[in-house]
Design a protein around this motif. Structure first.
Motif, PDB file in Angstrom:
ATOM      1  N   PHE A  18     -15.798  -3.971  -4.972  1.00 16.50           N
ATOM      2  CA  PHE A  18     -16.230  -2.596  -5.269  1.00 16.50           C
ATOM      3  C   PHE A  18     -15.103  -1.582  -5.077  1.00 16.50           C
ATOM      4  N   ALA A  19     -13.924  -1.911  -5.622  1.00 15.48           N
ATOM      5  CA  ALA A  19     -12.769  -1.020  -5.469  1.00 15.48           C
ATOM      6  C   ALA A  19     -13.040   0.367  -6.031  1.00 15.48           C
ATOM      7  N   ASP A  20     -13.855   0.437  -7.103  1.00 13.10           N
ATOM      8  CA  ASP A  20     -14.130   1.740  -7.730  1.00 13.10           C
ATOM      9  C   ASP A  20     -14.938   2.657  -6.825  1.00 13.10           C
ATOM     10  N   LEU A  21     -15.673   2.082  -5.867  1.00 15.16           N
ATOM     11  CA  LEU A  21     -16.481   2.868  -4.935  1.00 15.16           C
ATOM     12  C   LEU A  21     -15.841   2.981  -3.556  1.00 15.16           C
ATOM     13  N   THR A  22     -14.673   2.385  -3.375  1.00 19.78           N
ATOM     14  CA  THR A  22     -14.036   2.358  -2.057  1.00 19.78           C
ATOM     15  C   THR A  22     -13.257   3.635  -1.815  1.00 19.78           C
ATOM     16  N   GLY A  23     -13.576   4.298  -0.688  1.00 23.23           N
ATOM     17  CA  GLY A  23     -12.888   5.528  -0.336  1.00 23.23           C
ATOM     18  C   GLY A  23     -11.871   5.365   0.771  1.00 23.23           C
ATOM     19  N   LEU A  24     -11.951   4.248   1.505  1.00 26.49           N
ATOM     20  CA  LEU A  24     -11.039   4.017   2.624  1.00 26.49           C
ATOM     21  C   LEU A  24     -11.027   2.528   2.940  1.00 26.49           C
ATOM     22  N   VAL A  25      -9.863   2.035   3.347  1.00 26.78           N
ATOM     23  CA  VAL A  25      -9.729   0.648   3.786  1.00 26.78           C
ATOM     24  C   VAL A  25      -9.260   0.631   5.235  1.00 26.78           C
ATOM     25  N   HIS A  26     -10.026  -0.036   6.099  1.00 30.65           N
ATOM     26  CA  HIS A  26      -9.626  -0.261   7.485  1.00 30.65           C
ATOM     27  C   HIS A  26      -8.958  -1.626   7.578  1.00 30.65           C
ATOM     28  N   ILE A  27      -7.802  -1.680   8.220  1.00 32.53           N
ATOM     29  CA  ILE A  27      -7.098  -2.953   8.344  1.00 32.53           C
ATOM     30  C   ILE A  27      -6.893  -3.315   9.807  1.00 32.53           C
ATOM     31  N   SER A  28      -7.089  -4.591  10.089  1.00 34.83           N
ATOM     32  CA  SER A  28      -6.767  -5.190  11.386  1.00 34.83           C
ATOM     33  C   SER A  28      -6.706  -6.687  11.161  1.00 34.83           C
ATOM     34  N   GLY A  29      -6.082  -7.392  12.082  1.00 36.73           N
ATOM     35  CA  GLY A  29      -5.966  -8.835  11.951  1.00 36.73           C
ATOM     36  C   GLY A  29      -6.558  -9.547  13.145  1.00 36.73           C
ATOM     37  N   VAL A  30      -6.849 -10.831  12.957  1.00 36.35           N
ATOM     38  CA  VAL A  30      -7.233 -11.702  14.073  1.00 36.35           C
ATOM     39  C   VAL A  30      -6.275 -12.888  14.057  1.00 36.35           C
ATOM     40  N   GLU A  31      -5.646 -13.158  15.198  1.00 34.75           N
ATOM     41  CA  GLU A  31      -4.658 -14.239  15.275  1.00 34.75           C
ATOM     42  C   GLU A  31      -5.089 -15.377  16.191  1.00 34.75           C
TER      43      GLU A  31
ATOM     44  N   LEU B 204     -17.532   3.718  -0.106  1.00 36.15           N
ATOM     45  CA  LEU B 204     -17.572   2.597   0.821  1.00 36.15           C
ATOM     46  C   LEU B 204     -16.293   2.527   1.643  1.00 36.15           C
ATOM     47  N   VAL B 205     -16.426   2.057   2.870  1.00 37.48           N
ATOM     48  CA  VAL B 205     -15.272   1.622   3.641  1.00 37.48           C
ATOM     49  C   VAL B 205     -15.157   0.110   3.466  1.00 37.48           C
ATOM     50  N   HIS B 206     -13.996  -0.325   3.009  1.00 44.18           N
ATOM     51  CA  HIS B 206     -13.705  -1.760   2.990  1.00 44.18           C
ATOM     52  C   HIS B 206     -12.910  -2.055   4.258  1.00 44.18           C
TER      53      HIS B 206
END
Length: 270
Positions: free
Chosen positions: A186-199, A170-172
């Protein structure tokens, strides 16, 4: 305090040619990058060969964690199969480890029963293609109300139902996780984390769109810090990949300085 690892998605600086984008990552001390197939005038759409992409990544000491993305992957068809084979082949040839899989997001395919069946059919068809190439499929649920795959729980169930735990992850995405309102990680199935913010304080959650997504800082409304802390506590140790879509980020005269500030903020607060 956890040791955070970062990656850089080409959407962070989409006007930079590939080599300059790779140089930006290397200058920041980031060793992992995501390349995209949706940037006109840039690799992959400009005809850059996978061999050239691989050589450039090696020259800068980078790992290509993914190609982003096979769009509408859960609307399987002969044309989608051809597109998948092409992208998987490109990924294997350029040294990319994974292909991001993005679901339909136009209000179609959302009916209960229909969407699960379409998802399982697509995963079943993709599995042998990915396995043969040694490429991971990164399934990315989107939090938009128009999306046919909003739930990570639904994605995880489908992955397990087709025997795909060794093939798919999964991508989180912190933006989409916030929009979907689904607490499970589902951290055990997570292969990548995309990060961005909204301000932007004037926008409701339901009206948030890609164009609002900036770098993560102290004014973030998405709970990036809490999400990352929870993922790390649950065992996620992979990269956090910057994926801002806002023109305010794309137009920065000095993206390196802005990224360095965001990296410092995350390291200080997570």
């Amino acid at each position: 305090m956890p040791q955070l690892t970062f990656a850089l998605n080409h959407m962070t600086a989409p006007t930079l040619p590939l080599d300059a984008f790779f140089a930006l990552a290397a200058d920041l001390g980031i060793a992992a990058v995501e390349i995209r197939n949706d940037l006109p005038g840039n690799a992959i759409l400009d005809g850059t060969t996978p061999a050239d992409v691989k050589a450039a990544a090696q020259r800068h000491g980078l790992t290509i964690v993914s190609i982003n993305a096979l769009q509408r992957f859960n609307e399987w068809s002969p044309d989608r199969a051809d597109e998948a084979r092409s992208l998987i082949g490109y990924a294997a040839a350029c040294g990319a480890r994974a292909l991001v899989l993005v679901p339909t997001n136009d209000g179609t395919g959302q009916a209960d029963g229909e969407r699960q069946a379409h998802l399982r059919a697509a995963l079943t068809a993709l599995k042998p293609l990915l396995d043969e190439a040694g490429i991971i499929g990164l399934v990315e649920p989107l939090g938009f109300e128009t999306c046919s795959l909003r739930s990570k729980a639904e994605a995880a169930e489908a992955i397990r139902s087709v025997g795909g735990v060794g093939t798919f992850r999964l991508v989180h995405d912190t933006f989409h996780h916030h929009l979907a309102g689904e607490p499970a990680l589902f951290a055990d199935l997570t292969g990548l984390v995309h990060i961005s913010g909204v301000e932007d304080s004037g926008i409701s959650i339901g009206d948030m769109r890609d164009g609002h997504r900036v770098l993560v800082g102290p004014e973030d409304r998405l709970g990036n810090i809490e999400q990352i802390k929870a993922l790390v506590a649950a065992g996620y140790a992979g990269p956090l990949s910057f994926e801002p879509f806002a023109s305010a980020v794309h137009d920065l005269a000095d993206p390196e300085a802005a990224l360095a500030r965001s990296m410092a903020f995350l390291r200080e607060t997570v």
